[in-house]
Design a protein around this motif. Structure first.
Motif: not given
Length: 186
Positions: A64-69, A75-84, A151-158, A178-183
């Motif tokens: 999940v973390k790798a996919s979100v990152a 989308r042009g958002l980056r992790p902060p520089v160390a210390g910020q 906030r965004g969410s999406e569901s799927d059958t497990l 799908k979720i972050l496609g609208s951000f």
């Protein structure tokens, strides 16, 4: 004209295959163009129910973390520089809920003509089907005031059958995409 009539069912079929678009909720008073950096809030991934061993674990958390990152990077958002500090804090939830659906099938019935004609009424059968639904929810909070801004969410059958790691990763990537496609909500 005949080709048009043959093309119309194909177009309708393709339109029916389109899933509903994710409808995020967000604070319309926020200026999303000011958000440039992000980081995960702790815990980065929360599980509901917490003790479900089919889902909760380090491997799922890392997927999940790798996919979100990856999606945030697109989308042009980056992790902060160390210390910020980051502009946004991201928190994800994986929620598994029991669901039930009714499935109705109908079969039988015949009406004939001539000497062999007869009527046999159709048989209709309804069954309840139990399944588990996986919902992935992504929350973004403003780091300055701690308030939820998106906030965004999406569901799927497990799947009840064991899945390969590749299938699990594919499902998570599909949901996050799908979720972050609208951000951001411009």
């Amino acid at each position: 004209m005949r080709r048009l009539f043959l093309l119309l069912p194909a177009v309708l079929l393709l339109a029916a295959c389109q899933g509903a678009a994710v409808q995020p909720d967000y604070d319309a008073s926020r200026d999303f163009s000011g958000y440039r950096t992000w980081q995960f809030d702790e815990p980065a991934v929360a599980y509901r129910p917490e003790n479900d061993p089919r889902l909760a674990g380090e491997l799922t958390t890392e997927r999940v973390k790798a996919s979100v990152a990856n999606q945030m990077e697109l989308r042009g958002l980056r992790p902060p520089v160390a210390g910020q500090g980051a502009d946004l804090k991201v928190k994800t939830y994986l929620i598994v809920e029991n669901r039930q659906d009714n499935v109705t099938t109908s079969f039988g019935g015949y009406w004939g003509t001539g000497w062999g004609g007869f009527w046999g009424g159709p048989s209709i059968q309804t069954q309840s089907v139990d399944y588990k639904e996986l919902t992935l929810q992504i929350d973004m909070l403003d780091s300055n005031d701690g308030k939820l801004v998106w906030r965004g969410s999406e569901s799927d059958t497990l799947s009840e059958r064991p899945q390969t790691p590749a299938k699990r990763e594919e499902q998570i990537n599909r949901l996050v995409g799908k979720i972050l496609g609208s951000f951001p909500p411009y």
